[in-house]
Every structure is written in C-alpha cells, then in structure tokens.
Write an enzyme that holds these catalytic residues in place. Sequence first.
Site, short mmCIF file in Angstrom:
data_model
loop_
_atom_site.label_atom_id
_atom_site.label_comp_id
_atom_site.label_asym_id
_atom_site.label_seq_id
_atom_site.Cartn_x
_atom_site.Cartn_y
_atom_site.Cartn_z
N ASP A 172 0.87 -1.18 0.00
CA ASP A 172 0.00 0.00 0.00
C ASP A 172 0.91 1.23 0.00
O ASP A 172 2.14 1.12 -0.01
CB ASP A 172 -0.95 -0.03 1.20
CG ASP A 172 -0.21 0.07 2.52
OD1 ASP A 172 1.03 0.17 2.52
OD2 ASP A 172 -0.87 0.03 3.56
N SER A 173 0.31 2.42 -0.01
CA SER A 173 1.09 3.65 -0.19
C SER A 173 1.49 4.30 1.12
O SER A 173 2.25 5.26 1.13
CB SER A 173 0.27 4.65 -0.99
OG SER A 173 -0.87 5.03 -0.22
N GLY A 174 0.96 3.80 2.23
CA GLY A 174 1.21 4.44 3.51
C GLY A 174 0.11 5.43 3.88
O GLY A 174 0.01 5.85 5.04
N GLY A 175 -0.72 5.80 2.91
CA GLY A 175 -1.76 6.79 3.17
C GLY A 175 -2.70 6.39 4.29
O GLY A 175 -2.94 7.16 5.22
N CYS A 205 -5.73 -27.77 5.78
CA CYS A 205 -4.57 -26.98 6.24
C CYS A 205 -3.62 -27.85 7.08
O CYS A 205 -4.01 -28.88 7.62
CB CYS A 205 -5.01 -25.75 7.01
SG CYS A 205 -5.33 -26.00 8.77
N HIS A 243 -4.30 -21.91 9.91
CA HIS A 243 -5.67 -22.36 9.64
C HIS A 243 -6.53 -21.23 9.09
O HIS A 243 -7.22 -21.40 8.08
CB HIS A 243 -6.33 -22.94 10.89
CG HIS A 243 -7.78 -23.20 10.68
ND1 HIS A 243 -8.25 -24.33 10.04
CD2 HIS A 243 -8.88 -22.44 10.93
CE1 HIS A 243 -9.57 -24.26 9.93
NE2 HIS A 243 -9.98 -23.12 10.46
N ASP A 266 -7.79 -7.89 0.94
CA ASP A 266 -6.74 -8.13 1.94
C ASP A 266 -7.30 -7.71 3.28
O ASP A 266 -8.17 -6.85 3.36
CB ASP A 266 -5.50 -7.27 1.66
CG ASP A 266 -5.67 -5.86 2.20
OD1 ASP A 266 -6.39 -5.07 1.57
OD2 ASP A 266 -5.13 -5.55 3.28
N CYS A 318 -10.92 -29.82 6.60
CA CYS A 318 -10.00 -28.73 6.25
C CYS A 318 -8.65 -29.34 5.88
O CYS A 318 -8.16 -30.24 6.56
CB CYS A 318 -9.85 -27.76 7.42
SG CYS A 318 -8.61 -26.47 7.11
N CYS A 359 -4.96 -28.52 10.70
CA CYS A 359 -6.05 -29.50 10.82
C CYS A 359 -5.58 -30.91 10.47
O CYS A 359 -6.14 -31.90 10.96
CB CYS A 359 -7.24 -29.09 9.96
SG CYS A 359 -8.15 -27.70 10.69
#
Lengths: 374, 374
Positions: free
Chosen positions: B94-97, B307, B336, B267, B305, B310
């Site tokens: 990201d830009s930091g904004g 993962c 997980h 995100d 699951c 699990c």
Amino acid sequence: MHAVYFELIKEDPRSGARLGKLHTPHGTFDTPMFMPVGTQATVKTLTPEELYDMKSQVILSNTYHLFLRPGTELIRKAGGIHRFMNYERGMLTDSGGFQVFSLGAIRKITEDGVTFRSHIDGSKQFLSPEVAMKAQEDIGADIIMAFDECIPYPADFDYAKKSTERTTRWAKRCLAAKTRDDQGLFGIVQGGMYPELRKYSAEALSELDFAGMAIGGLSVGEPHELMYDILGKTTQYLPKNKARYLMGVGTPDCLVEGVNLGVDMFDCVYPTRVARNGTAMVRSGRLVLKNLEFREDFRPIEEGCDCYTCRHFSRAYIRHLFKSEELLAMRLLSIHNLRFLLKFAEDMRSAIANDTFPEFRAAFLDQYQRTSRR
Amino acid sequence: MHAVYFELIKEDPRSGARLGKLHTPHGTFDTPMFMPVGTQATVKTLTPEELYDMKSQVILSNTYHLFLRPGTELIRKAGGIHRFMNYERGMLTDSGGFQVFSLGAIRKITEDGVTFRSHIDGSKQFLSPEVAMKAQEDIGADIIMAFDECIPYPADFDYAKKSTERTTRWAKRCLAAKTRDDQGLFGIVQGGMYPELRKYSAEALSELDFAGMAIGGLSVGEPHELMYDILGKTTQYLPKNKARYLMGVGTPDCLVEGVNLGVDMFDCVYPTRVARNGTAMVRSGRLVLKNLEFREDFRPIEEGCDCYTCRHFSRAYIRHLFKSEELLAMRLLSIHNLRFLLKFAEDMRSAIANDTFPEFRAAFLDQYQRTSRR
C-alpha cells in the site's frame, strides 16, 4: 532386554568419548546427542516438521509442567504425548523433581514425597516416586526418569548425604512402581559436589535395573571447573553398557567437555531461550543480532550453516524482525541455535569415529574461549 | 502492456462475480483472491514456505511501517522486499496513506502531502505522492498503490468532495513520479459514502493509465449494508478489463458479497489478528479455542479442512498451547485462518466457473448468519 537400551559402538582410545546408539520404541538415535527441550509439549515456537528438518532425534518434555497443565490424564486420553503433540521420534520426560525442588519455600519434602504449590494457580499438589511414575506412564514418553532430589549448590555434607540416600530409596520405589514395558526408566545419580557421595550414588544406582543413567545436580550454579571435576568422578563409576545423560547442560563448551568425560546425552533450554532474546549461537561464541552492527549485514548468521534460517535469511532481516518484535524472529533463531547444537553433536560423533576427538575438542575450545574473552 | 495486468476470464451471467487472472513479474495468480497481510515484511509468525503450502498467491506489506523501520533504503540495498523476506510469489505494497491518516491528531495534510510523527520514536516524517512512490520503488513489490486520503466515517459532503478531488490530483502525481517499468500501479477510488463522489472518483481514475483499480475508504466503521451499497455504486463505474481490489476487507461474508458486486482482490489483517487471540475461522462462524468446551476435544478445528494445522493437531492440543501461552498456538491458528480464506476464495472461483456462484453465496450466507445469531 529393555524397550530402551544403549549400544556402545566405540570408545575413543585417547579420551572418555564414546560413540553409541540409543534404541527406543520410536527409533534408534546416535550418541553423543543433544536433546531440544519442549517443556509444555512443544519445543517453543517450532513444529515437529521443523525439528525433523534439523535432524532432531530425542526431545524432552517436563512432567512438572504437564502434570499441572493440561494434566497427564488428558495426555493419556489423547493417546500419549507423541500423538498429542504429533512428534514421531524419541521423547523423554523428566520426573518433575527438578522443578519441584526449584520452588524453594513453597514445597515440603518428606520420605513419602514432596508437597508443593502450583506456580500457575497456587493449588496444593503432591509428587512422589509413585505419582511421578504414574504421571510419566500417562504421558507415555520413550524414556522416563526416576523421581529424585536435585541437591542445591552449595549444600553441606550431611544434607547432601541424607538427600542422596533418599534419592536411592526413591529410585527403588520408582522401579517398583513402573508398570509399562514399552518405556525405559533412567536412574539419576546425585551426591552434590562430594566425590564420595557421587561414587556411592553411581554404584548404588548401577546395581539397579535401569535402562540408562542420568547425572543430576550439576550445572546448578557451581564453577565450570568444579562441574567437570565432579562429572569425571561420577562417570568413572557408571557401567559402560548404559547411556549416560548429563541433565540441563547445553552450551557447546559443556557438551564437548561432557563428551570428553564419557557423557552420551545432553538437554538444555539454553539454545531456545537465548534465541528468543535475539542471541545466535555460532562456532566462535554468540552474536547479539539486535545490535546496530548487523543492520545492513546481508550475510547469513553463520557462513556454511545448513539450517533453514541460514539458507534463507540474512542477519539484517532477522535484526529487523527482532527490532519490530515479530515472532518469526524467535522461530528463525530457535531453528538456528538448535541446529547449531545438533550439528555440533554430529561433528563430535564424526570426530570420535575418525579418531580425532581430542584434536576437535582442543581446536573448538581454543576458538571458543578466545572469542569469549573479547 | 503493463508489467502487471488483469485478464478477465469469465463474468457470471447471474451476478457481478468475475473469474480472472492477475499477471505479475512473480507469477500469474487467480482471482477472486484473498491476500494475506505481512505488515512488517513478514506475515506474522509464518515463513514463506508455510504461505506456499497454503497456496497463498499475492501477499501485502505496508509502506508506512517499512518506511519507518527498517527504512525503504535498507530494503532496496537488500535487493528488494522479495529477497529481503524471501517470498518468491506476488507482492503488493500500500502507499502508507491509510496508516498516516489513521494517526489523527499527529498528522497534518496539505496539497503537497502529509506531515506526521512516527508512532515508533515520535520523529517528524513526511509522505507525499512522490515520496510514497519512491518508497514503494525502493521496496520493489509487484503491485504498488497510489497515495490517497482515506476519508473517515462519517465525513460531511464538502470535506469528502475536497478530499476526493485531491486524491485524484495525487493519483496523477503518482503516475508522473513512477519510474520503474516492472511494477504495476493501482489507483484508489475514494468518495466516502456519497454515490456521486464515488462515481466521480471511479470515472476520473479510470481515465488514467493505472494497472488496476482499488476501492478504498470502505469498511471504516460504516454498517455492512451501507458498505455493500456504496461498493455496488463504485464497481459499476470501473472498467471491466482492470482488476478491482477492495482494501482492508477479510471476513468470508464480506468476501462473498464483494465478489458478488464484482471485486477481484481482498486483503485484511483480520484472519491473522484473531488467530493470535485464539479464534478459529470456520464455515459456520468462529470457534474461541480457549473455551473449556474444547479441553478434551481431539477433533481438528474443522473436519475436512486441508490446512497443515487440521491435518496434524487437535482442538485440545491447540487449546493447551493457548492456555500455556505457547507461541506455536498463534502459528497454528494463523495457518488455519489464512488457509480458510484462501480455500474460500478457491471455492468461490470454482462456483463461478461452474455457474453456481449465486447458490454458493446464498448457501454460505444462510449458514454463516444462522450461526452468528446464536
């Protein structure tokens, strides 16, 4: 034949060093060995796969901690500690004695056992040879330890003598209380810093049917030279056909000296504890990775180290993680430090096999001490 | 052709959902996608290999944090963020904004940029479109973001209008300041909760030569229904041939609604943050694993699951680790929860491919909401 037994492969003709194999229900492992500590059924920050990757063999867990939380009955219900924490290689539990005696003012010793208060919730608890054996059978490690008293340093002769004799009686009670055939029980030699008590303890326990012999009550605050002196005056009375385990020792100088005096197994929280504080173990001593000097140091912690951390990350990155209080930092350094000691044990085994152990020891100590004096 | 570009594979005929591919210098990735957040050049507690294992594609890092520590210049010297943190797949900064504007009283906005004080040491700092672009070029992620103002909620119309117009001017300055050809720059649509400002912002930025379009200023405290309303009134003005990234959103209900309204990328720190507090994300909602009900629950977090957690560990073991304050607990739950959202995105992609997305959405929301109401 015990479920756990030691096979002596070679004795170094020029030192006390031994090469051996430790057979357990979860595999056969090479000695001399260093055992990572997983106090609460986890080697802090790491998964079993990370331990396999660093060629960890036997790991240790602490009965005192598991007894209080989550309770050894829960681990039994889970199918034992291997299944509970998903570690498929060798495991060892101590008896809880060391931690209980460390509690000092909040514990009381009688011939029967020890009454103490939990460090977690203050509840009244009791451990004895019989309770410790039941707890360790519920936990289900491959190697279990007799319930002993770790004599503090310093201790007067009378106290040390009475305590050591009681530890012998407790050792017999542990053997009598043992019911599982698939675990190997080790006795623990005590005797404080008194050679004659060490001789008595070593000989008394050697007569009993233990799967291996531990040496307790060392590295409890005494000078290193005294530790090595007492250690040598203990191992000389131990049978050659049983593994010898020096409890609670985990710096490379102590490992090489212990091996020189005939020790086969070591454990210590030192490598993982200092890792979590940002200290890396290297051949020449230690690196404090938070220091400014590593800010733009894009080299691995140690050139040539084959650990996951050194293969993938720089000192600068690990420093950034520590400065940023990122938990990955503790993982990466725990991996490095444990692999450092496991590799160090591998190197000692190679040296013994190649008849170069005395030279290996001298070269290591020379380099290590020179750096430590800086 | 940009170094980063979006390939629209399919539009769902019965909803706004889209299937696509995002091409970057570090690989081509499937959309809709969820991007794990690695704020300080590390997805908290995890290694790159663990991210690969859970099929993570693009991950995000935060320019604000890296700008202050360790400094973007250091990352440039390290060879860029991929090398610094050893992640070989797609990365986005990201830009930091967003972080700078979150500082509230300790920052000051002018047309030129934003003056603020570091949350680490209180030092005076300055970010502007040009500084943010330089910082992101030094960091070297595949996808970089324009420097914008994230309008707080609520905000009056006049403030929102002036801010949104300034964000448009800043977007042009970002494009002008960009020098690297191997990074794709995304614009960020703002406009607060005002549909006409969202339309203005979306259309104004769509005219510029961005590699993709982000939607900022949502999920900032407004009710979910308002967020979905404004989101729909934003995506309708965005070009079909560019990826659409809804910033800071990471619960499965928001993901499925976002995809339904034409979003391709998401995100959020949510899955890793709640993981570190002991909360597991499951199809029906959440499990608070510290609770007593899981003490002897030897099942995995979620049956079926795939993962790592699990496949290897029980709820009872993870509960024990949390109760014992063991860091492995945070790792296992982070794995997980991230895999849960990555798999959830995979399932949405399959549903779009199979023309069943509306049914998938309805079934998920029905189950999810029912549980949340308990």
